[in-house]
Design an enzyme around this catalytic site. Structure first.
Site, PDB file in Angstrom:
ATOM      1  N   SER A 236       0.823  -1.166   0.195  1.00 19.16           N
ATOM      2  CA  SER A 236      -0.197  -0.037  -0.123  1.00 19.16           C
ATOM      3  C   SER A 236       0.721   1.334   0.023  1.00 19.16           C
ATOM      4  CB  SER A 236      -0.795  -0.075   1.231  1.00 19.16           C
ATOM      5  OG  SER A 236      -1.796  -0.988   1.190  1.00 19.16           O
ATOM      6  N   GLN A 237       0.290   2.349  -0.434  1.00 17.57           N
ATOM      7  CA  GLN A 237       0.783   3.637  -0.629  1.00 17.57           C
ATOM      8  C   GLN A 237       1.054   4.121   0.989  1.00 17.57           C
ATOM      9  OE1 GLN A 237      -2.142   6.711  -0.751  1.00 17.57           O
ATOM     10  NE2 GLN A 237      -0.855   8.152  -1.632  1.00 17.57           N
TER      11      GLN A 237
END
Ligand code: SAH
Length: 225
Positions: free
Chosen positions: A66-67
């Site tokens: 994920s970011q």
């Protein structure tokens, strides 16, 4: 241990990531953990130069790490003080798991894809994070054998709220989970409240940012294609 295992170039990129990408993240403990955990160790060698970009990256098996911002945001929403036992669903690369491990007492992390669970387990132990148990199992069922948890975090997009997970958190504890359709979800924090008179689980719901996660696939999630 963790610091000595990282090179100067990545350390500079990591510091910049914390300064430039974590706007709105006010929990100092979360910011410190993001400044400490070497994200480049959680992606393959081809992706390493991009490890501190402001977005998700492929990790194999059709999944993504994920970011950084959403990792920090979800962690902040758990409100950890260091004493909790946390259930994480969707180990993936193990990066979010490492952030949690740095911030609390014990992490149980579930991943449905055996290969991802194995490589995450190895990365976490290489970093000396020994308060983590990674298990290959369907996280939509939770893990009642380790319950109750003080907090639950789901890092894959659910089609609906899985009540089974709320049943495994303590009253007052949060379940942070993206819920929506396959393409976009809203980040929810569900805080368990006392059961009703017939013993049915109850919770309070708060809505946060829109987000986009890979699907949560399993018995109480999306069906496998
Ligand atoms: N936090 C991870 C995100 C990985 S993507 C990271 O930053 O690397 C989400 C992960 O959830 C994928 O690895 C996917 O295989 C896993 N997943 C999807 N459905 C699941 C389920 N029912 N139980 C456990 N893991 C699941």
């Amino acid at each position: 241990m963790i610091g000595s295992a990282t090179s100067g170039r990545f350390e500079t990129l990591r510091r910049k990531m914390v300064q430039q990408q974590l706007g709105g993240i006010v929990d100092g403990r979360v910011r410190d953990a993001m400044a400490m955990i070497p994200r480049e160790r959680f992606v393959g060698s081809v992706m390493q130069p991009r490890a501190y970009e402001d977005g998700p990256l492929p990790i194999g098996a059709g999944q993504t790490i994920s970011q950084p911002w959403i990792v920090a945001r979800m962690t902040e929403l758990l409100g950890l003080d260091g004493h909790e036992k946390v259930l994480e669903i969707g180990t993936g690369s193990g990066y979010q798991t490492a952030i949690l491990a740095a911030l609390t007492r014990k992490v149980i992390s579930l991943e449905r894809i055996g290969d991802l669970a194995r490589s995450a387990r190895r990365r976490l132990s290489d970093l000396g994070l020994s308060n983590v148990t990674v298990l290959a199992s369907d996280g939509t069922m939770g893990r009642s054998d380790y319950a109750p948890y003080d907090a639950v975090i789901v890092t894959a997009g659910a089609p609906a709220i899985p009540e089974r997970l709320i049943e495994q958190v303590v009253v007052g504890g949060p379940v942070v989970i993206p819920v929506g359709d396959a393409k976009s979800q809203v980040l929810l924090r569900l805080t368990r409240t006392p059961d009703d008179d017939s013993g049915h689980v109850q919770w309070r719901e708060e809505r946060f940012e829109n987000c986009r996660f890979v699907p949560l696939i399993g018995r109480f999630g999306w069906k496998e294609q």
